[in-house]
Design a protein around this motif. Sequence first.
Motif, mmCIF file in Angstrom:
data_model
loop_
_atom_site.group_PDB
_atom_site.id
_atom_site.type_symbol
_atom_site.label_atom_id
_atom_site.label_comp_id
_atom_site.label_asym_id
_atom_site.label_seq_id
_atom_site.Cartn_x
_atom_site.Cartn_y
_atom_site.Cartn_z
ATOM 1 N N GLN A 1 36.457 50.681 28.037
ATOM 2 C CA GLN A 1 37.704 51.419 28.196
ATOM 3 C C GLN A 1 38.567 50.797 29.285
ATOM 4 O O GLN A 1 39.778 50.640 29.133
ATOM 5 C CB GLN A 1 37.407 52.879 28.535
ATOM 6 N N HIS A 2 37.929 50.410 30.422
ATOM 7 C CA HIS A 2 38.662 49.713 31.478
ATOM 8 C C HIS A 2 39.273 48.426 30.932
ATOM 9 O O HIS A 2 40.420 48.097 31.213
ATOM 10 C CB HIS A 2 37.724 49.380 32.639
ATOM 11 N N SER A 3 38.483 47.684 30.148
ATOM 12 C CA SER A 3 38.944 46.408 29.626
ATOM 13 C C SER A 3 40.167 46.576 28.750
ATOM 14 O O SER A 3 41.130 45.814 28.837
ATOM 15 C CB SER A 3 37.827 45.738 28.813
ATOM 16 N N VAL A 4 40.152 47.595 27.889
ATOM 17 C CA VAL A 4 41.272 47.826 26.988
ATOM 18 C C VAL A 4 42.490 48.307 27.762
ATOM 19 O O VAL A 4 43.612 47.844 27.566
ATOM 20 C CB VAL A 4 40.884 48.848 25.900
ATOM 21 N N THR A 5 42.264 49.219 28.706
ATOM 22 C CA THR A 5 43.372 49.824 29.434
ATOM 23 C C THR A 5 44.105 48.817 30.289
ATOM 24 O O THR A 5 45.336 48.838 30.403
ATOM 25 C CB THR A 5 42.862 50.970 30.321
ATOM 26 N N TYR A 6 43.357 47.897 30.920
ATOM 27 C CA TYR A 6 43.963 47.025 31.914
ATOM 28 C C TYR A 6 44.111 45.574 31.468
ATOM 29 O O TYR A 6 44.320 44.700 32.281
ATOM 30 C CB TYR A 6 43.156 47.097 33.215
ATOM 31 N N LYS B 1 41.000 39.064 36.283
ATOM 32 C CA LYS B 1 42.123 39.407 37.157
ATOM 33 C C LYS B 1 42.451 40.891 37.056
ATOM 34 O O LYS B 1 42.697 41.564 38.067
ATOM 35 C CB LYS B 1 43.341 38.569 36.762
ATOM 36 N N ALA B 2 42.434 41.429 35.839
ATOM 37 C CA ALA B 2 42.714 42.852 35.652
ATOM 38 C C ALA B 2 41.646 43.709 36.327
ATOM 39 O O ALA B 2 41.952 44.750 36.931
ATOM 40 C CB ALA B 2 42.789 43.169 34.165
ATOM 41 N N MET B 3 40.392 43.296 36.233
ATOM 42 C CA MET B 3 39.307 44.045 36.869
ATOM 43 C C MET B 3 39.451 44.051 38.391
ATOM 44 O O MET B 3 39.203 45.061 39.052
ATOM 45 C CB MET B 3 37.964 43.446 36.456
ATOM 46 N N ILE B 4 39.861 42.919 38.955
ATOM 47 C CA ILE B 4 40.070 42.833 40.403
ATOM 48 C C ILE B 4 41.257 43.695 40.816
ATOM 49 O O ILE B 4 41.194 44.442 41.805
ATOM 50 C CB ILE B 4 40.265 41.368 40.825
ATOM 51 N N ASP B 5 42.348 43.626 40.053
ATOM 52 C CA ASP B 5 43.553 44.380 40.389
ATOM 53 C C ASP B 5 43.319 45.889 40.339
ATOM 54 O O ASP B 5 44.004 46.653 41.034
ATOM 55 C CB ASP B 5 44.691 44.015 39.442
ATOM 56 N N TRP C 1 45.363 32.780 42.683
ATOM 57 C CA TRP C 1 45.897 33.708 41.673
ATOM 58 C C TRP C 1 45.275 35.098 41.816
ATOM 59 O O TRP C 1 45.982 36.103 41.873
ATOM 60 C CB TRP C 1 45.625 33.105 40.301
ATOM 61 N N PHE C 2 43.957 35.159 41.878
ATOM 62 C CA PHE C 2 43.276 36.445 41.973
ATOM 63 C C PHE C 2 43.635 37.187 43.260
ATOM 64 O O PHE C 2 43.785 38.409 43.265
ATOM 65 C CB PHE C 2 41.759 36.247 41.928
ATOM 66 N N LEU C 3 43.743 36.449 44.363
ATOM 67 C CA LEU C 3 43.978 37.076 45.667
ATOM 68 C C LEU C 3 45.463 37.268 45.967
ATOM 69 O O LEU C 3 45.817 38.036 46.865
ATOM 70 C CB LEU C 3 43.344 36.235 46.774
ATOM 71 N N SER D 1 30.139 41.941 41.421
ATOM 72 C CA SER D 1 30.393 40.506 41.442
ATOM 73 C C SER D 1 30.735 40.027 40.043
ATOM 74 O O SER D 1 30.188 40.513 39.052
ATOM 75 C CB SER D 1 29.162 39.741 41.957
ATOM 76 N N LEU D 2 31.636 39.068 39.983
ATOM 77 C CA LEU D 2 32.019 38.440 38.718
ATOM 78 C C LEU D 2 31.618 36.978 38.734
ATOM 79 O O LEU D 2 32.035 36.219 39.616
ATOM 80 C CB LEU D 2 33.527 38.527 38.518
ATOM 81 N N PHE D 3 30.790 36.577 37.780
ATOM 82 C CA PHE D 3 30.436 35.170 37.601
ATOM 83 C C PHE D 3 31.258 34.671 36.420
ATOM 84 O O PHE D 3 31.140 35.192 35.304
ATOM 85 C CB PHE D 3 28.945 35.017 37.322
#
Length: 415
Positions: free
Chosen positions: A8-13, A163-167, A233-235, A305-307
């Motif tokens: 759901q997070h993945s779809v939403t963001y 990037k969306a998960m971090i944001d 980009w991420f930061l 953590s994201l690998f």
Amino acid sequence: MHRREFIQHSVTYSLGGIALGIPSFSSAPKVRVVVVGCGGRGSDLIRSLSTIERAEVVGVCDDYAPHLARGISLAGVPAKGFTSYQKMLNQLKPEAVVIATPLFLHYDMALTAIEQGSAVFCEKTMCHTIEQAKDLAKTVQEKGVVFQVGLQRRANAIYRQAKAMIDTHMLGQITAIKAQWHRNGDWRRPVPVSSTHKDWKSLENRLNWRLYWPYSQGLMTELGSHQIDVANWFLGETPKRVIASGGTDFWRDGREVFDNVFGIYEYKLSSKQGEDPYFLRLTYSSLQNNAYEGASELIMGTKGSLFLSQKKGLFFQEQGAIDPGWGSQPDADIITSGKTLKIENDPWAHRGKPFEIDASGDDTRDELIAFLDNVQRKDPQTICTAEEGYRNTLSVISANRSIKENQAINIHGSA
């Protein structure tokens, strides 16, 4: 977080609101494109362009006959071949120019294309020097042209999802990043004449330009640029300082650039409201004699953590600190020396089963689609602008400077 919640997070963001942010074309005429440089990367770009309906490759250019012949073959009809990019631009007046030449040529070619009135897609790293990158970014801004740097992880569905998960703070506060690009090979290309031939030196410089400082900036610009860009980009920041070490310690074959580099970048980031900023450190390594771990990035936060790699991403939730005591808990492992190894020292203890992020796309093709969409809409806000290309150039070349000067380098400002 259960898998259903994660999806759901993945779809939403998802970025851009469409299939992880890669834009779609409206009905519009084809974009007339030329490609300068038909070597390895240039050929990849021509192949990708040939599969994009809205792209029409009308010309290719290379001053090395075998590369030019390959470029013409890949581009097909109606593409024309040229040995002079100035002549190609003057004759064909393309809407867009794709630059895939050795690094030291990027600056002059990009300026020429801009003056011609073309949009520009310039392969990474944007320029051979920081001064060139700063001037080019300023020119792009003043002219308002469409300009995109070929840092294709920005078009990769996995990285866009990350990037969306971090944001959205799924990882909590980002505290550290580890990145590496490890290979096992000499990075050389064969020269078609013997070393005693009168043309050997010119062909060596042409084909193995990556190995010599006048044409290249070595591992940091050819490989590290991708991964430092991911962090920038991420930061949403440029690093403030870098300290690096490296040398030519294995491939002692006449090359000038380093065959291994290690660096620590420092980023100054905003903390919680009312608190002082904090520093995040990124560690980076690139090897050419061991391929362990390959090319990947590990983004570490207080919640997870994201690998990341170009084909798969893994999200590990952080389990929190565990202190079983000194040998008093059944989870504590005893090593052969008799000393207790606490579970928090176990490199696998906190991982658990990851959530996987998969993608089947082609990020080279996707970055070109994004660029052509900007060209059609005349929108200069590409997925990697010249300003971002300047910051990337500044970041990676500062690491080379740190190695050469044997000191930490402060990294300053924007264009």
